[in-house]
Design an enzyme around this catalytic site. Structure first.
Site, PDB file in Angstrom:
ATOM      1  CG  HIS A   1      -0.288   0.020   2.540  1.00 46.63           C
ATOM      2  ND1 HIS A   1      -0.808  -0.592   3.650  1.00 46.63           N
ATOM      3  CD2 HIS A   1       0.865   0.610   2.955  1.00 46.63           C
ATOM      4  CE1 HIS A   1      -0.007  -0.374   4.685  1.00 46.63           C
ATOM      5  NE2 HIS A   1       1.005   0.362   4.295  1.00 46.63           N
TER       6      HIS A   1
ATOM      7  CG  HIS B   1       8.001  -1.449   4.108  1.00 45.16           C
ATOM      8  ND1 HIS B   1       7.124  -2.491   4.275  1.00 45.16           N
ATOM      9  CD2 HIS B   1       7.306  -0.330   4.444  1.00 45.16           C
ATOM     10  CE1 HIS B   1       5.947  -2.022   4.677  1.00 45.16           C
ATOM     11  NE2 HIS B   1       6.038  -0.718   4.803  1.00 45.16           N
TER      12      HIS B   1
ATOM     13  CG  HIS C   1      -0.027   3.961   8.017  1.00 46.45           C
ATOM     14  ND1 HIS C   1      -1.028   3.457   7.210  1.00 46.45           N
ATOM     15  CD2 HIS C   1       1.056   3.180   7.785  1.00 46.45           C
ATOM     16  CE1 HIS C   1      -0.562   2.423   6.517  1.00 46.45           C
ATOM     17  NE2 HIS C   1       0.698   2.230   6.847  1.00 46.45           N
TER      18      HIS C   1
HETATM   19  C1  DHB Z   1       6.148   3.607   2.938  1.00 46.15           C
HETATM   20  C2  DHB Z   1       5.549   2.367   3.066  1.00 46.15           C
HETATM   21  C3  DHB Z   1       4.480   2.181   3.928  1.00 46.15           C
HETATM   22  O1  DHB Z   1       3.885   0.969   4.138  1.00 46.15           O
HETATM   23  C4  DHB Z   1       3.980   3.228   4.639  1.00 46.15           C
HETATM   24  O2  DHB Z   1       2.895   3.024   5.404  1.00 46.15           O
HETATM   25  C5  DHB Z   1       4.576   4.499   4.536  1.00 46.15           C
HETATM   26  C6  DHB Z   1       5.661   4.670   3.688  1.00 46.15           C
HETATM   27  C7  DHB Z   1       7.288   3.832   2.008  1.00 46.15           C
HETATM   28  O3  DHB Z   1       7.796   2.885   1.421  1.00 46.15           O
HETATM   29  O4  DHB Z   1       7.688   4.980   1.801  1.00 46.15           O
HETATM   30 FE    FE Z   2       2.263   1.058   5.782  1.00 45.99          FE
END
Ligand code: DHB
Ligand code: FE
Length: 285
Positions: free
Chosen positions: A12, A193, A59
């Protein structure tokens, strides 16, 4: 009776939403990401669901450190698009399905899962970016959406095992709803990530691909992975992947029946700081 026809899994990444909203999808960097969703948008048009049950994480937009629901079901008639600091994304508001959402809340809570019932909630990129990826840029989203927010931001977060069991309870709930609705369940977030600390930028392609393999073929065993494995191998934000186990737990084969058909699989690095993963699984029969 209603039934779950398919599950969809996708990252996402908020920068994907920004690329769409600012007309940058044809830039080579973004073209590689969006190419993985061309099939999916076609598939969505060919297989339109009546309702999407969309598992995602907020978030710190709808919720904050003041109240931290582990599992929150959106029962409202509509949900506004959250302002995440630079104005709401220019996408349609989300129309809910209060009757089905209330039924699922009733069934799942009686089935021993404690849900928070949310009658007012703005939805952030965790929900709108997956909709954009699969539905493009329509005037209105193609069907009602039930937002289901999972806390994967502030520890303690739910285990993969709990999420997988919850998916099974959601399926029982859907299948006990009188209207013969075709429901898709989406699991979103991930893949590897990490946005913070010394390991910011971490990506683990091998681990991600293995996660996809196991999500398809041995989800019950995958659900046993402890949190620390996600964090160590997929980064601090890789924990978002437990939400994919909710969607996978709702598929027919978990209880009985044939394995789902893998109709689409895509993996690409990078999009912003994130490895992008995407799967579509259809229930057989
Ligand atoms: C990014 C990825 C995420 O899942 C998020 O919630 C905020 C930022 C990113 O890769 O920048
Ligand atoms: Fe996220």
């Amino acid at each position: 009776m209603a039934r779950i026809t398919a599950s969809v899994y996708t990252s996402h990444v908020p920068a994907i939403g920004a690329a769409l909203d600012h007309g940058r999808t044809h830039e080579p960097y973004w073209q590689k990401v969006f190419s993985g969703y061309e099939f999916s948008r076609h598939w969505m048009r060919e297989n339109p669901p009546d309702v999407i049950f969309l598992v995602y994480n907020d978030h710190a937009n709808a919720f904050s450190l003041e109240i931290i629901p582990t599992f929150a079901i959106g029962t409202a008639a509509e949900f506004a698009v959250a302002d995440e600091g630079w104005g709401p994304r220019p996408v349609p508001k989300v129309i809910g399905h209060p009757e089905l959402a209330a039924h699922i809340a009733q069934s799942v809570i009686q089935d021993d899962f404690d849900l928070t019932i949310v009658n007012k909630m703005d939805v952030d990129h965790g929900l709108t970016v997956p909709l954009s990826l699969l539905c493009g840029q329509p005037q209105a989203w193609p069907c009602p959406v039930i937002p289901f927010a999972v806390n994967v931001v502030q520890y303690p977060v739910p285990s993969g095992r709990r999420c997988f069991q919850l998916g099974q309870a959601i399926r029982r709930a859907v299948e006990s709803y009188d209207d013969p609705l075709q429901v898709q369940i989406w699991g979103t977030g991930g893949m590897s990530h990490q946005l913070q600390g010394p390991r910011a930028g971490l990506i683990n392609r091998e681990w991600d691909q293995r996660f996809l393999d196991r999500l398809i073929a041995e989800p019950a065993a995958l659900a046993q992975l402890p949190h620390i494995e996600y964090v160590r191998e997929a980064g601090s934000e890789g924990i978002e992947l437990v939400m994919w186990l909710i969607a996978r737990g709702a598929m027919n084969d978990v209880d009985r029946g044939a394995p789902p058909r893998v109709v689409h699989r895509f993996y690409h690095v990078p999009a912003s700081n994130t490895a992008v993963g995407h799967l579509i699984l259809e229930n057989a029969g």
